[in-house]
Design a protein around this motif. Sequence first.
Motif, PDB file in Angstrom:
ATOM      1  N   MET A 207       1.134  -1.140  -0.028  1.00  0.00           N
ATOM      2  CA  MET A 207      -0.440  -0.227   0.208  1.00  0.00           C
ATOM      3  C   MET A 207       1.025   1.405  -0.107  1.00  0.00           C
ATOM      4  SD  MET A 207      -2.844  -1.315   2.848  1.00  0.00           S
ATOM      5  CE  MET A 207      -4.119   0.510   2.346  1.00  0.00           C
ATOM      6  N   ALA A 208       1.665   0.769   0.766  1.00  0.00           N
ATOM      7  CA  ALA A 208       3.491   2.604   0.996  1.00  0.00           C
ATOM      8  C   ALA A 208       3.389   2.470  -0.657  1.00  0.00           C
ATOM      9  CB  ALA A 208       3.800   2.320   1.740  1.00  0.00           C
ATOM     10  N   TYR A 209       4.037   1.500  -1.582  1.00  0.00           N
ATOM     11  CA  TYR A 209       4.115   1.394  -2.703  1.00  0.00           C
ATOM     12  C   TYR A 209       3.189   1.782  -3.195  1.00  0.00           C
ATOM     13  CZ  TYR A 209       5.950  -0.009  -7.137  1.00  0.00           C
ATOM     14  OH  TYR A 209       6.804  -0.182  -8.603  1.00  0.00           O
ATOM     15  N   ARG A 210       2.077   1.870  -3.888  1.00  0.00           N
ATOM     16  CA  ARG A 210       0.822   1.853  -4.846  1.00  0.00           C
ATOM     17  C   ARG A 210       1.042   3.330  -3.961  1.00  0.00           C
ATOM     18  NH1 ARG A 210      -1.385  -2.510  -7.961  1.00  0.00           N
ATOM     19  NH2 ARG A 210      -2.480  -1.252  -7.867  1.00  0.00           N
ATOM     20  N   VAL A 211       0.649   3.774  -3.179  1.00  0.00           N
ATOM     21  CA  VAL A 211      -0.159   5.835  -2.801  1.00  0.00           C
ATOM     22  C   VAL A 211       1.154   5.958  -3.546  1.00  0.00           C
ATOM     23  CG1 VAL A 211       1.599   5.804  -0.590  1.00  0.00           C
ATOM     24  CG2 VAL A 211      -1.473   7.147  -1.572  1.00  0.00           C
ATOM     25  N   ARG A 212       2.410   5.815  -3.916  1.00  0.00           N
ATOM     26  CA  ARG A 212       2.854   6.276  -4.178  1.00  0.00           C
ATOM     27  C   ARG A 212       3.337   6.944  -5.761  1.00  0.00           C
ATOM     28  NH1 ARG A 212       8.405   7.360  -2.038  1.00  0.00           N
ATOM     29  NH2 ARG A 212       9.079   8.050  -4.235  1.00  0.00           N
ATOM     30  N   GLN A 213       2.996   5.761  -6.377  1.00  0.00           N
ATOM     31  CA  GLN A 213       2.358   5.533  -8.178  1.00  0.00           C
ATOM     32  C   GLN A 213       1.319   5.867  -8.010  1.00  0.00           C
ATOM     33  OE1 GLN A 213       4.718   4.076  -9.308  1.00  0.00           O
ATOM     34  NE2 GLN A 213       5.853   3.904  -7.216  1.00  0.00           N
ATOM     35  N   GLY A 214       0.513   6.263  -7.238  1.00  0.00           N
ATOM     36  CA  GLY A 214      -0.844   6.856  -7.987  1.00  0.00           C
ATOM     37  C   GLY A 214      -1.981   5.801  -8.242  1.00  0.00           C
ATOM     38  N   ARG A 215      -1.568   4.399  -7.317  1.00  0.00           N
ATOM     39  CA  ARG A 215      -2.577   3.287  -7.758  1.00  0.00           C
ATOM     40  C   ARG A 215      -3.577   3.216  -6.859  1.00  0.00           C
ATOM     41  NH1 ARG A 215       1.899  -0.890 -10.310  1.00  0.00           N
ATOM     42  NH2 ARG A 215       2.951   1.148 -11.992  1.00  0.00           N
ATOM     43  N   GLU A 216      -5.092   2.399  -7.243  1.00  0.00           N
ATOM     44  CA  GLU A 216      -5.535   1.816  -6.783  1.00  0.00           C
ATOM     45  C   GLU A 216      -5.514   0.892  -5.279  1.00  0.00           C
ATOM     46  OE1 GLU A 216      -8.803   3.244  -5.456  1.00  0.00           O
ATOM     47  OE2 GLU A 216      -8.885   4.566  -6.947  1.00  0.00           O
ATOM     48  N   PHE A 217      -5.828   0.079  -4.351  1.00  0.00           N
ATOM     49  CA  PHE A 217      -4.883  -0.210  -3.112  1.00  0.00           C
ATOM     50  C   PHE A 217      -5.827  -1.742  -4.315  1.00  0.00           C
ATOM     51  CE2 PHE A 217      -4.541   3.219  -0.715  1.00  0.00           C
ATOM     52  CZ  PHE A 217      -3.701   2.750  -0.562  1.00  0.00           C
ATOM     53  N   VAL A 218      -4.999  -2.256  -3.637  1.00  0.00           N
ATOM     54  CA  VAL A 218      -4.686  -3.816  -4.461  1.00  0.00           C
ATOM     55  C   VAL A 218      -4.956  -5.186  -2.853  1.00  0.00           C
ATOM     56  CG1 VAL A 218      -4.379  -6.325  -5.381  1.00  0.00           C
ATOM     57  CG2 VAL A 218      -3.935  -4.206  -6.125  1.00  0.00           C
ATOM     58  N   THR A 219      -6.272  -5.694  -3.236  1.00  0.00           N
ATOM     59  CA  THR A 219      -6.598  -7.082  -2.073  1.00  0.00           C
ATOM     60  C   THR A 219      -5.830  -8.233  -1.794  1.00  0.00           C
ATOM     61  OG1 THR A 219      -8.841  -6.696  -2.293  1.00  0.00           O
ATOM     62  CG2 THR A 219      -8.440  -8.433  -0.909  1.00  0.00           C
ATOM     63  N   PRO A 220      -5.448  -8.130  -0.892  1.00  0.00           N
ATOM     64  CA  PRO A 220      -4.220  -9.761  -0.962  1.00  0.00           C
ATOM     65  C   PRO A 220      -5.224 -10.921  -1.811  1.00  0.00           C
ATOM     66  CG  PRO A 220      -4.150  -8.973   1.050  1.00  0.00           C
ATOM     67  CD  PRO A 220      -5.557  -7.969   0.421  1.00  0.00           C
ATOM     68  N   PRO A 221      -4.140 -11.126  -3.392  1.00  0.00           N
ATOM     69  CA  PRO A 221      -5.165 -12.966  -3.617  1.00  0.00           C
ATOM     70  C   PRO A 221      -4.930 -13.961  -2.774  1.00  0.00           C
ATOM     71  CG  PRO A 221      -2.312 -12.056  -4.098  1.00  0.00           C
ATOM     72  CD  PRO A 221      -2.965 -11.092  -3.347  1.00  0.00           C
ATOM     73  N   THR A 222      -5.506 -15.247  -3.007  1.00  0.00           N
ATOM     74  CA  THR A 222      -5.471 -16.290  -2.400  1.00  0.00           C
ATOM     75  C   THR A 222      -4.543 -17.000  -3.617  1.00  0.00           C
ATOM     76  OG1 THR A 222      -7.659 -17.456  -3.531  1.00  0.00           O
ATOM     77  CG2 THR A 222      -7.589 -16.152  -1.550  1.00  0.00           C
ATOM     78  N   GLY A 223      -3.740 -18.376  -3.197  1.00  0.00           N
ATOM     79  CA  GLY A 223      -3.285 -19.501  -3.417  1.00  0.00           C
ATOM     80  C   GLY A 223      -1.829 -18.760  -3.839  1.00  0.00           C
ATOM     81  N   LEU A 224      -1.351 -17.767  -3.539  1.00  0.00           N
ATOM     82  CA  LEU A 224       0.263 -17.541  -3.761  1.00  0.00           C
ATOM     83  C   LEU A 224       1.384 -17.516  -2.123  1.00  0.00           C
ATOM     84  CD1 LEU A 224      -0.453 -14.273  -6.588  1.00  0.00           C
ATOM     85  CD2 LEU A 224       0.267 -16.689  -6.717  1.00  0.00           C
ATOM     86  N   SER A 225       2.357 -18.066  -2.917  1.00  0.00           N
ATOM     87  CA  SER A 225       3.517 -17.942  -1.763  1.00  0.00           C
ATOM     88  C   SER A 225       3.162 -15.458  -1.270  1.00  0.00           C
ATOM     89  CB  SER A 225       4.500 -18.141  -2.806  1.00  0.00           C
ATOM     90  OG  SER A 225       4.856 -16.965  -3.344  1.00  0.00           O
ATOM     91  N   TYR A 226       4.205 -16.278  -0.336  1.00  0.00           N
ATOM     92  CA  TYR A 226       4.273 -14.865   0.710  1.00  0.00           C
ATOM     93  C   TYR A 226       5.333 -14.125  -0.567  1.00  0.00           C
ATOM     94  CZ  TYR A 226       5.227 -11.452   4.556  1.00  0.00           C
ATOM     95  OH  TYR A 226       5.029 -11.136   5.543  1.00  0.00           O
ATOM     96  N   ALA A 227       5.473 -14.043  -1.269  1.00  0.00           N
ATOM     97  CA  ALA A 227       6.935 -13.251  -1.957  1.00  0.00           C
ATOM     98  C   ALA A 227       5.790 -13.070  -3.197  1.00  0.00           C
ATOM     99  CB  ALA A 227       7.806 -13.364  -2.128  1.00  0.00           C
ATOM    100  N   GLY A 228       5.242 -13.946  -3.773  1.00  0.00           N
ATOM    101  CA  GLY A 228       3.957 -13.944  -4.649  1.00  0.00           C
ATOM    102  C   GLY A 228       2.756 -13.218  -4.082  1.00  0.00           C
ATOM    103  N   SER A 229       1.683 -12.705  -3.482  1.00  0.00           N
ATOM    104  CA  SER A 229       1.339 -12.152  -2.796  1.00  0.00           C
ATOM    105  C   SER A 229       1.509 -10.869  -3.090  1.00  0.00           C
ATOM    106  CB  SER A 229       0.673 -13.021  -1.605  1.00  0.00           C
ATOM    107  OG  SER A 229      -0.409 -12.031  -0.953  1.00  0.00           O
ATOM    108  N   PHE A 230       3.240 -10.928  -2.263  1.00  0.00           N
ATOM    109  CA  PHE A 230       3.573  -9.048  -2.352  1.00  0.00           C
ATOM    110  C   PHE A 230       3.578  -8.627  -4.067  1.00  0.00           C
ATOM    111  CE2 PHE A 230       7.484  -6.158  -0.844  1.00  0.00           C
ATOM    112  CZ  PHE A 230       7.175  -5.495  -0.873  1.00  0.00           C
ATOM    113  N   LEU A 231       4.271  -9.295  -4.532  1.00  0.00           N
ATOM    114  CA  LEU A 231       4.501  -8.589  -5.870  1.00  0.00           C
ATOM    115  C   LEU A 231       3.570  -8.367  -6.182  1.00  0.00           C
ATOM    116  CD1 LEU A 231       7.771 -10.686  -6.868  1.00  0.00           C
ATOM    117  CD2 LEU A 231       7.850  -8.687  -6.486  1.00  0.00           C
ATOM    118  N   TYR A 232       2.260  -9.441  -6.395  1.00  0.00           N
ATOM    119  CA  TYR A 232       0.330  -9.165  -6.542  1.00  0.00           C
ATOM    120  C   TYR A 232       0.667  -7.560  -6.440  1.00  0.00           C
ATOM    121  CZ  TYR A 232      -4.157 -10.839  -8.208  1.00  0.00           C
ATOM    122  OH  TYR A 232      -5.405 -10.402  -8.571  1.00  0.00           O
TER     123      TYR A 232
END
Length: 493
Positions: A207-232
Motif C-alpha cells: 500500500m505504501a508503494y501504490r500510494v506513491r504510484q497513484g494507484r488503487e490498492f489491491v486486496t491480497p490474493p489467494t493461492g500465491l506464496s508470501y513473496a508472490g502475494s507481495f509482488l501481486y
Amino acid sequence: MGKPLDAPLGTNTLSVRDNRTGKTYSIPIVDNSISATDFKALSAPRAPSEREENETEKGLRVADKGFLNTAVLRSEITFIDGDAGVLRYRGYPIEQLALHSNHLETAYLLIYGSLPTKSQFQLWHDEIMHHSVIHADAEQFFRSFRYDAHPMAILTSALSYLGSYYSEANPSLQGQNLFTKGDKTSLATMDKQIIRLIGKATTLAAMAYRVRQGREFVTPPTGLSYAGSFLYQMDHLGQENYVPNPVLEKALDVLFLLHADHEMNASSTSVLQVGSSLVDPYSAVAAGCASLYGPLHGGANEAVIRMLISIGKPENVPAFLEAVKKREKVLSGFGHRVYKTSDPRSFIVRKTADEVFKITGKDELLETAMALHDAAMKDNYFISRKLAPNVDFWSGLIYRAMGFPNDFFPVLFAVPRVVGWLAHWRQMMLQTGGVKIWRPRQIYVGAGKRDYVPLEDRVAVEEPKKTPSVVEHSGISKRTTLASFKGQTRAKL
C-alpha cells in the motif's frame, strides 16, 4: 567481599584488584560473560578533588559506547561468528536454509525454535496469508500522506496505526502481564499478533508503494506464496490471471529469508528496548522500523545504489577509492559491524543476482559495481581494514534490476525483518524471571551544581553547537513577522 588474587587456575571466575582500595573481587564467569552489575560492588571513597557526579561510593559503572561488547540478554535465536563469516538461524547454517527452505518456513523456525512439519507449516502458511487483509479504513490513512512521502515513513506510521485496531493486544488496556504469563490464553494472544504482523507486513508495504504510484490498492490474493502475494499487490493492474514471474518471486523470497534476522542489530535492539516497557507489539515493531530507516542500517542498500550512480562508469572507480581513502567519500556496502571477513549472505545474494539478471538483463551499474568490488578487494587499504562486500552491496542491484525505486529498498528490508523482531520480542516476553525494563546508565560529564542567574546578568554563549541555528522562513512567515495584529505576542520570560 574481596578474595585472594591467587585463586586456583581453571575456575570460572575473574579476579579484579581495585587499586584504589587494595581490595580484590572474584566475579563469576558464565557462558564466557560477566555480569556488569557485579562491578557495582567495586566502590571506593570519593577523592577530595573528584566530582561528586561520578558517584564513586555507589560502585563502578561499565562504559561501552555503542554497545561494542555488552550482552543485553540470553538468546537461542541467531548465532553469528563475525571472524569466521558464520550465520546460523537456530543452529541451521544460512546457506542450507537459503538453498532448501523458504521465508515463511524460516520464520516459523526463528520464532518457535524448530522447523515445522508439513501439517504445521500448512497451518502456519494459511493463517499468515489469511491475516494479510487490512481493514478498509486503512485506505484513508494511506491517502493522508503526501504524494512524495518516503515509503519507510509511511510503513513506520502504518505499523503503529495497525495496533489501534486490536485492543486485546494492548497491555495498557488488558494488564501488563498480558504477554508474559506464558499460559495457554496468553500464548494464543501473543501468537495471533505475530501472525497478524507477518501477514499484514506485505500488505502495508504494498500500500505504501501504490500510494506513491497513484494507484488503487489491491486486496491480497489467494493461492500465491508470501513473496508472490507481495509482488501481486504491488503490481497488479486488473490483468486477468495475473501471476508474478517465478524467478523474481523466488529471488525475493531468498532475500526475505536472508534478511529475516541478524541477532542484536540496531532495529532488533530498538524493538526490545521499547518492548521492555510492555507496550503492545505493534508499537514495538514500529520502533524497529524507524530504526531500520537509518542509512547506517536498513538504508544501506539504497546508499549503495546512490554511490554507484555517483561513480558513474567503471573507469571512475580508482578516483572514487582514492577519495574514500582521503575520507572525502563514503564507501557503502563494504564492511560490517560484526563480520570481519566476509558476509556469508553476500555470496548467496550474488548468486541470486545472477538468476535475476538472466531475465531482467544486467543493470547498467553492474559493471561499475564489479569494478569497484574487484579494485577494493585487491587494495591493501581495504583488505587491512577488513572491508569486504556485505549483503547490501548486491541486494540493491537486485532490487534495482527488479524495477523497485531506490527509496523502496529499506521497505524490502523491513518486511522480512518483522519476523526477526517478533522472534526476539516473543523470547523476551517469555524469558525466565519476567521482563525488566531496559534502563542504561550514563557517565555524567556535564556541569556540576550551579545557581540560577537572572536574565539581565547572563553572559551570552556564542558557540555554534551550544546555541540554536538560525531558522530560514518562507515569504509568508517573513511577512507575518513584520505585520502587526491583535493578540500578537513576543517571547519573554
